[in-house]
Design a protein around this motif. Structure first.
Motif, PDB file in Angstrom:
ATOM      1  N   VAL A   1      14.520  15.543  18.535  1.00 33.91           N
ATOM      2  CA  VAL A   1      15.431  14.384  18.724  1.00 33.91           C
ATOM      3  C   VAL A   1      16.618  14.996  18.300  1.00 33.91           C
ATOM      4  O   VAL A   1      17.473  14.792  19.439  1.00 33.91           O
ATOM      5  CB  VAL A   1      15.518  13.130  18.074  1.00 33.91           C
ATOM      6  N   TYR A   2      16.962  16.459  17.955  1.00 35.19           N
ATOM      7  CA  TYR A   2      18.160  16.714  17.339  1.00 35.19           C
ATOM      8  C   TYR A   2      18.072  18.046  18.069  1.00 35.19           C
ATOM      9  O   TYR A   2      18.965  19.212  17.514  1.00 35.19           O
ATOM     10  CB  TYR A   2      18.419  17.074  16.189  1.00 35.19           C
ATOM     11  N   THR A   3      16.995  18.562  18.776  1.00 31.73           N
ATOM     12  CA  THR A   3      17.081  19.729  19.324  1.00 31.73           C
ATOM     13  C   THR A   3      18.096  19.719  20.901  1.00 31.73           C
ATOM     14  O   THR A   3      17.526  18.999  21.728  1.00 31.73           O
ATOM     15  CB  THR A   3      15.738  19.829  19.681  1.00 31.73           C
ATOM     16  N   PRO A   4      18.630  20.576  21.185  1.00 32.27           N
ATOM     17  CA  PRO A   4      19.692  21.014  22.651  1.00 32.27           C
ATOM     18  C   PRO A   4      18.128  21.153  23.165  1.00 32.27           C
ATOM     19  O   PRO A   4      16.954  21.307  23.360  1.00 32.27           O
ATOM     20  CB  PRO A   4      20.345  21.789  22.296  1.00 32.27           C
ATOM     21  N   LYS A   5      17.943  20.391  24.674  1.00 29.88           N
ATOM     22  CA  LYS A   5      17.273  19.450  25.595  1.00 29.88           C
ATOM     23  C   LYS A   5      17.280  21.343  25.816  1.00 29.88           C
ATOM     24  O   LYS A   5      15.490  21.004  26.046  1.00 29.88           O
ATOM     25  CB  LYS A   5      18.772  19.012  26.388  1.00 29.88           C
ATOM     26  N   GLU A   6      17.464  22.060  26.011  1.00 30.13           N
ATOM     27  CA  GLU A   6      17.114  23.167  27.006  1.00 30.13           C
ATOM     28  C   GLU A   6      16.137  23.952  25.750  1.00 30.13           C
ATOM     29  O   GLU A   6      15.121  24.523  26.117  1.00 30.13           O
ATOM     30  CB  GLU A   6      18.036  24.464  26.786  1.00 30.13           C
ATOM     31  N   LYS A   7      15.905  23.822  24.654  1.00 33.33           N
ATOM     32  CA  LYS A   7      14.799  23.917  23.680  1.00 33.33           C
ATOM     33  C   LYS A   7      14.208  23.366  23.026  1.00 33.33           C
ATOM     34  O   LYS A   7      13.348  24.231  22.689  1.00 33.33           O
ATOM     35  CB  LYS A   7      15.764  24.288  22.093  1.00 33.33           C
ATOM     36  N   ARG A   8      14.017  22.112  23.850  1.00 32.50           N
ATOM     37  CA  ARG A   8      12.890  21.436  23.509  1.00 32.50           C
ATOM     38  C   ARG A   8      11.747  22.122  23.795  1.00 32.50           C
ATOM     39  O   ARG A   8      11.679  21.936  25.259  1.00 32.50           O
ATOM     40  CB  ARG A   8      13.352  19.923  23.925  1.00 32.50           C
ATOM     41  N   LYS A   9      10.237  21.814  23.660  1.00 29.91           N
ATOM     42  CA  LYS A   9       9.100  22.195  24.061  1.00 29.91           C
ATOM     43  C   LYS A   9       8.587  20.594  24.833  1.00 29.91           C
ATOM     44  O   LYS A   9       7.835  20.490  25.466  1.00 29.91           O
ATOM     45  CB  LYS A   9       8.157  22.544  22.634  1.00 29.91           C
TER      46      LYS A   9
ATOM     47  N   GLN B   1       0.902  -1.013  -0.208  1.00 24.95           N
ATOM     48  CA  GLN B   1       0.029  -0.122  -0.191  1.00 24.95           C
ATOM     49  C   GLN B   1       0.869   1.585  -0.271  1.00 24.95           C
ATOM     50  O   GLN B   1       1.356   2.302  -0.728  1.00 24.95           O
ATOM     51  CB  GLN B   1      -0.880   0.434   0.848  1.00 24.95           C
ATOM     52  N   ILE B   2       2.221   1.170   0.874  1.00 28.92           N
ATOM     53  CA  ILE B   2       2.273   2.484   1.103  1.00 28.92           C
ATOM     54  C   ILE B   2       3.500   2.508   0.247  1.00 28.92           C
ATOM     55  O   ILE B   2       4.471   3.216   0.856  1.00 28.92           O
ATOM     56  CB  ILE B   2       2.612   2.932   2.601  1.00 28.92           C
ATOM     57  N   LYS B   3       4.264   1.629  -0.361  1.00 23.76           N
ATOM     58  CA  LYS B   3       5.473   1.379  -1.233  1.00 23.76           C
ATOM     59  C   LYS B   3       7.092   1.209  -0.302  1.00 23.76           C
ATOM     60  O   LYS B   3       7.761   0.359  -0.884  1.00 23.76           O
ATOM     61  CB  LYS B   3       5.721   2.162  -1.918  1.00 23.76           C
ATOM     62  N   THR B   4       7.014   1.952   0.604  1.00 23.27           N
ATOM     63  CA  THR B   4       8.475   1.924   0.693  1.00 23.27           C
ATOM     64  C   THR B   4       8.105   3.349   2.635  1.00 23.27           C
ATOM     65  O   THR B   4       7.690   3.358   2.921  1.00 23.27           O
ATOM     66  CB  THR B   4       9.392   3.018   0.523  1.00 23.27           C
ATOM     67  N   ILE B   5       8.935   2.673   3.772  1.00 22.09           N
ATOM     68  CA  ILE B   5       9.188   2.863   5.159  1.00 22.09           C
ATOM     69  C   ILE B   5      11.008   3.269   5.485  1.00 22.09           C
ATOM     70  O   ILE B   5      11.740   2.287   5.200  1.00 22.09           O
ATOM     71  CB  ILE B   5       9.016   1.541   5.813  1.00 22.09           C
ATOM     72  N   GLN B   6      10.883   4.432   5.303  1.00 16.56           N
ATOM     73  CA  GLN B   6      12.277   5.137   5.847  1.00 16.56           C
ATOM     74  C   GLN B   6      12.667   4.453   7.121  1.00 16.56           C
ATOM     75  O   GLN B   6      12.034   3.756   8.185  1.00 16.56           O
ATOM     76  CB  GLN B   6      12.405   6.548   6.367  1.00 16.56           C
ATOM     77  N   TYR B   7      13.851   4.006   6.906  1.00 17.77           N
ATOM     78  CA  TYR B   7      14.938   3.569   8.060  1.00 17.77           C
ATOM     79  C   TYR B   7      15.434   4.553   9.195  1.00 17.77           C
ATOM     80  O   TYR B   7      16.115   5.644   7.839  1.00 17.77           O
ATOM     81  CB  TYR B   7      16.084   2.435   7.569  1.00 17.77           C
ATOM     82  N   ASP B   8      15.644   3.983  10.124  1.00 15.82           N
ATOM     83  CA  ASP B   8      16.604   5.628  10.675  1.00 15.82           C
ATOM     84  C   ASP B   8      16.773   4.194  12.332  1.00 15.82           C
ATOM     85  O   ASP B   8      16.441   3.309  12.439  1.00 15.82           O
ATOM     86  CB  ASP B   8      15.797   6.226  11.481  1.00 15.82           C
ATOM     87  N   PRO B   9      18.455   4.744  12.412  1.00 16.37           N
ATOM     88  CA  PRO B   9      18.332   3.997  13.826  1.00 16.37           C
ATOM     89  C   PRO B   9      18.542   4.029  14.857  1.00 16.37           C
ATOM     90  O   PRO B   9      18.787   3.109  15.986  1.00 16.37           O
ATOM     91  CB  PRO B   9      20.292   4.371  13.451  1.00 16.37           C
ATOM     92  N   LEU B  10      17.970   4.711  15.643  1.00 15.77           N
ATOM     93  CA  LEU B  10      17.366   5.158  17.010  1.00 15.77           C
ATOM     94  C   LEU B  10      16.611   4.287  16.663  1.00 15.77           C
ATOM     95  O   LEU B  10      15.686   4.086  16.067  1.00 15.77           O
ATOM     96  CB  LEU B  10      17.282   6.601  16.732  1.00 15.77           C
ATOM     97  N   ASN B  11      16.921   3.810  18.061  1.00 16.35           N
ATOM     98  CA  ASN B  11      15.945   2.346  18.599  1.00 16.35           C
ATOM     99  C   ASN B  11      15.146   2.986  20.009  1.00 16.35           C
ATOM    100  O   ASN B  11      16.622   2.241  21.221  1.00 16.35           O
ATOM    101  CB  ASN B  11      17.006   1.130  18.481  1.00 16.35           C
ATOM    102  N   VAL B  12      14.374   3.951  20.397  1.00 17.96           N
ATOM    103  CA  VAL B  12      14.539   4.121  21.920  1.00 17.96           C
ATOM    104  C   VAL B  12      12.657   3.435  22.048  1.00 17.96           C
ATOM    105  O   VAL B  12      13.345   2.797  23.272  1.00 17.96           O
ATOM    106  CB  VAL B  12      14.315   5.712  21.575  1.00 17.96           C
ATOM    107  N   VAL B  13      12.483   3.358  21.748  1.00 17.97           N
ATOM    108  CA  VAL B  13      11.029   1.987  21.168  1.00 17.97           C
ATOM    109  C   VAL B  13      10.603   1.610  20.084  1.00 17.97           C
ATOM    110  O   VAL B  13       9.740   0.993  19.863  1.00 17.97           O
ATOM    111  CB  VAL B  13       9.631   2.699  21.928  1.00 17.97           C
ATOM    112  N   GLY B  14      11.517   0.902  19.416  1.00 22.82           N
ATOM    113  CA  GLY B  14      11.085  -0.136  18.873  1.00 22.82           C
ATOM    114  C   GLY B  14      12.053   0.904  17.276  1.00 22.82           C
ATOM    115  O   GLY B  14      12.635   2.712  17.381  1.00 22.82           O
ATOM    116  N   ARG B  15      12.282   0.471  16.313  1.00 24.07           N
ATOM    117  CA  ARG B  15      13.315   1.149  15.017  1.00 24.07           C
ATOM    118  C   ARG B  15      12.143   1.863  14.409  1.00 24.07           C
ATOM    119  O   ARG B  15      10.896   1.352  14.678  1.00 24.07           O
ATOM    120  CB  ARG B  15      13.689  -0.118  14.105  1.00 24.07           C
TER     121      ARG B  15
END
Length: 395
Positions: free
Chosen positions: A312-320, A37-51
């Protein structure tokens, strides 16, 4: 041109994305249905609660387990790791359609190597291929050809840079993974010869038409704006007029349909049926930050009135909100976001925080539904216990 409301658009997207309990299959058959149906799924190596691919699939497939995807990739070989929109996973039957994209990647990866002062890796490609032919599948760390030029960035080792180049041009593929590390093998050992010999698209305009259509199929419908949706192709796709010409061809061929939503034009790869009741199931879904439906944040804000930033790439002090926060989808609306963390060693799922949107009616029924959804999510992760650190009484 068909005109639809935003509510109708949301209903279509949620159903098209198989996020409304409308998947016909489960287990590995369900995974293949999602890819069809959706053809493709992006891969990302981060695994906080699964890939990322696992997060995408668990939101669509009841009782999903990560080994379903791994078996389809590295045992059954019906899916494959490859370059599409960034690093991705797609059906192995799509491999020959990307031949021209691999030609584009040949030039772009060589340019990257020049920028990184790592072009010596290109002199070792045949050597690397010979090693794989003689010794079989290998990690790049097991091939010692020395280091790239001192002071460069990117791959630190010549073998890693050479394998990365060979992967992008289609000479090697991923035989399996050890964590996030790729075990490489010659592509002819991974893909049936009939697919390697196939060359269904030889004209660049035809290829661009196929790829643009595919990107729209990966979402459901989309607009012709500059967007991350067009990433991973080439610089031509950054040009709105270039895309407009491709869209015109697809409209003439009857492969795209125009639809208007509040005076803005969108394009869908299938007819958008507007008939009957717009019903949604009662499951609260935790979506991946890189889910196909979330690829373009402006698009989601336009259709769902939901503003989401992956911090995830936002500095901690700037995260909402938080480091790895997942949107919550319920009955066609984004009702909030949740920050889960899985402590793998102890198999504990921790709910760090939950934020509801201002227009979300938080009552006992919703909380009970969310509690059930968190339990289902913990089952997907294989957690044996759940800790609630949020200010919501949902555990």
């Amino acid at each position: 041109m068909k005109e639809i409301t935003k509510q109708e658009a949301k209903h279509f997207l949620v159903n098209y994305q198989l996020l409304n309990g409308n998947l016909k299959s489960d287990k590995k058959e369900g995974v293949l249905e999602v890819f069809d149906q959706i053809k493709t799924i992006q891969y990302d190596p981060l695994n906080v609660v699964g890939r990322n691919p696992d997060l995408v699939l668990q939101s669509r497939i009841k009782n999903y387990k990560a080994n379903y995807l791994d078996e389809l990739l590295y045992k059954d070989r019906l899916l494959i790791d490859g370059w599409d929109k960034m690093m991705s996973i797609y059906s192995i039957s799509d491999w020959p359609y990307f031949n021209l994209l691999r030609n584009i990647k040949d030039e772009s990866v060589q340019n990257s190597l020049k920028y990184r002062n790592s072009t010596e890796a290109l002199q070792h490609t045949e050597n690397v291929l010979s090693i794989l032919k003689k010794s079989g599948p290998m990690l790049s760390t097991k091939i010692d050809l020395g280091s790239v030029t001192k002071g460069s960035w990117g791959h630190g080792k010549i073998a890693g840079a050479a394998l990365d180049y060979l992967f992008h041009i289609g000479r090697v593929g991923v035989q399996k993974k050890r964590g996030t590390q790729k075990v490489y093998d010659l592509i002819e050992n991974l893909i049936p010869q009939k697919l390697l010999d196939s060359d269904p698209i030889q004209d660049m305009h035809e290829f661009y038409c196929w790829l643009l259509l595919r990107r729209i199929q990966s979402i459901g419908f989309f607009w012709n704006t500059n967007s991350i949706v067009w990433d991973g192709i080439d610089t031509n796709f950054k040009d709105k007029c270039f895309r407009k010409n491709i869209i015109a061809t697809l409209l003439d061929q009857g492969l795209l349909n125009e639809v208007k939503i509040e005076n803005k034009v969108f394009y869908s790869a299938v007819n958008i049926p507007i008939e009957g009741d717009l019903e949604f199931d009662d499951k609260i879904r935790f979506l991946s930050p890189l889910d196909n439906i979330l690829w373009d944040r402006k698009f989601i804000a336009e259709i769902f009135n939901f503003n989401y930033t992956w911090e995830v790439y936002t500095p901690k002090e700037k995260r909402k909100y938080g480091y790895y926060v997942l949107p919550l989808l319920f009955k066609g609306n984004f009702i909030g976001r949740i920050e889960p963390v899985f402590y793998k060693k102890d198999k504990i799922l921790c709910i760090k925080n939950i934020w509801f949107e201002k227009n979300t009616k938080v009552n006992s029924t919703l909380k009970s539904n969310l509690k059930r959804s968190i339990k289902n999510f913990s089952n997907y992760l294989g957690a044996i216990s759940i800790i609630n650190e949020s200010d919501q009484n949902i555990i």
